[in-house]
Scaffold this motif. Structure first.
Motif, PDB file in Angstrom:
ATOM      1  N   ASN A  64       0.987  -1.135   0.384  1.00 13.78           N
ATOM      2  CA  ASN A  64       0.151  -0.257  -0.289  1.00 13.78           C
ATOM      3  C   ASN A  64       0.567   1.406   0.694  1.00 13.78           C
ATOM      4  OD1 ASN A  64      -2.252  -1.796  -0.182  1.00 13.78           O
ATOM      5  ND2 ASN A  64      -2.816  -1.376   2.299  1.00 13.78           N
ATOM      6  N   SER A  68       0.455   3.762  -3.135  1.00 14.99           N
ATOM      7  CA  SER A  68       0.474   5.358  -2.774  1.00 14.99           C
ATOM      8  C   SER A  68       1.645   6.915  -2.865  1.00 14.99           C
ATOM      9  CB  SER A  68      -0.596   5.362  -1.344  1.00 14.99           C
ATOM     10  OG  SER A  68       1.121   6.011  -0.555  1.00 14.99           O
ATOM     11  N   HIS A 102      -1.736  -6.107  -8.427  1.00 16.88           N
ATOM     12  CA  HIS A 102      -2.877  -4.376  -8.562  1.00 16.88           C
ATOM     13  C   HIS A 102      -2.513  -4.466  -9.954  1.00 16.88           C
ATOM     14  CE1 HIS A 102      -4.252  -0.722  -7.271  1.00 16.88           C
ATOM     15  NE2 HIS A 102      -3.287  -0.391  -7.401  1.00 16.88           N
TER      16      HIS A 102
END
Length: 281
Positions: A64, A68, A102
């Motif tokens: 994550n 980001s 992802h």
């Protein structure tokens, strides 16, 4: 491309962080280095550009943060053209499966690293007896089993070119691991060194936590071939890099870099090679 990917059964979050964790440095307009706990990942591409790559994939559990940080630099829903690995140790592939899932992008590594990235082979055990400090003593808790990326990982082209990354070539810099590579761009002599050498003494917990800067050889507790490691440092020093991003420690540039690299080459046996340890001959 639907191979089931998995981490080794010993994969876990490692609770150790440096003062630099979470901080990023724009080393050049198209070269960005971001620290995740105790390791660096690198984004190559101008801020806001459509084409860029990620070099290395951080610590376990850091997907994550990497996503980001990437979106902050390149925009929401951006994705790299590829993930390039300097090598497959746990702190450089810690989030790679989540990132591949992802982004749906390919991963590239040296062919000699592929057994460690396709579930076939574990790296040699880390050496907690090696001279050098507390991080070495902690090394048995580091994940060591191979991860399996299946057909999501492929070897770098034999001609030295780097997929999705024009201007750079990959250079085989073994010692720390058999298929370790570094990336070099002739035009501005920018070097992404991985763990071929680092700019913090990675065995010393104090120096890791404070990121006290000094050029050092590859992390001792995972390096198994010291002669190859010395040859690799010599090969990189011969390129006379103007700026270097390493796997651990802050980026280094200019005269400081060239002086420190020269010193490391000349005194590698004193600075880098431990006095004792199971991989020291």
């Amino acid at each position: 491309m639907d191979t089931e990917m998995e981490y080794g059964s010993d994969y876990k979050y490692i609770p150790t962080s440096s003062m630099g964790s979470g901080l990023g440095t724009e080393v050049l307009p198209d070269l960005y280095c971001h620290t995740i706990q105790i390791v660096n990942v690198c984004l190559v591409g101008n801020s806001g550009a459509k084409d860029f790559v990620l070099v290395d994939a951080g610590m376990p559990g850091s997907a994550n943060e990497i996503i980001s940080m990437t979106e902050q630099r390149f925009g929401a829903d951006c994705r790299p053209g590829a993930i390039l690995l300097t090598h497959g140790h746990f702190d450089h592939v810690g989030a790679v499966i989540e990132l591949v899932e992802h982004w749906q992008v390919p991963v590239y590594a040296h062919e000699l690293e592929l057994p460690f990235l396709t579930g076939k082979m574990s790296y040699p055990e880390p050496d907690p007896t090696v001279e050098g400090g507390l991080v070495a003593k902690m090394s048995p808790m580091f994940p060591n089993e191979p991860i399996n990326l299946g057909d999501h990982v492929q070897p770098f082209p034999a001609d030295g070119s780097v997929p999705q990354l024009s201007g750079f070539r990959w250079i085989h810099t073994p010692g720390h691991s058999p298929g370790h590579v570094s990336f070099f761009r002739e035009a501005d002599r920018a070097l992404i060194a991985g763990d071929a050498f680092v700019t913090v003494k990675q065995e010393s917990l104090y120096k890791v936590l404070t990121q006290e800067q000094e050029i050092s050889g590859p992390p001792r507790y995972l390096t198994t071939d010291w002669q190859a490691a010395w040859d690799s440092v010599r090969k990189l020093a011969d390129l006379q890099p103007a700026v270097a991003i390493c796997g651990h420690g802050m980026p280094m540039a200019g005269e400081v870099l060239s002086n420190e690299l020269e010193k490391l080459v000349n005194e590698f046996d004193r600075i880098a090679i431990p006095d004792y340890g199971k991989y020291v001959h």
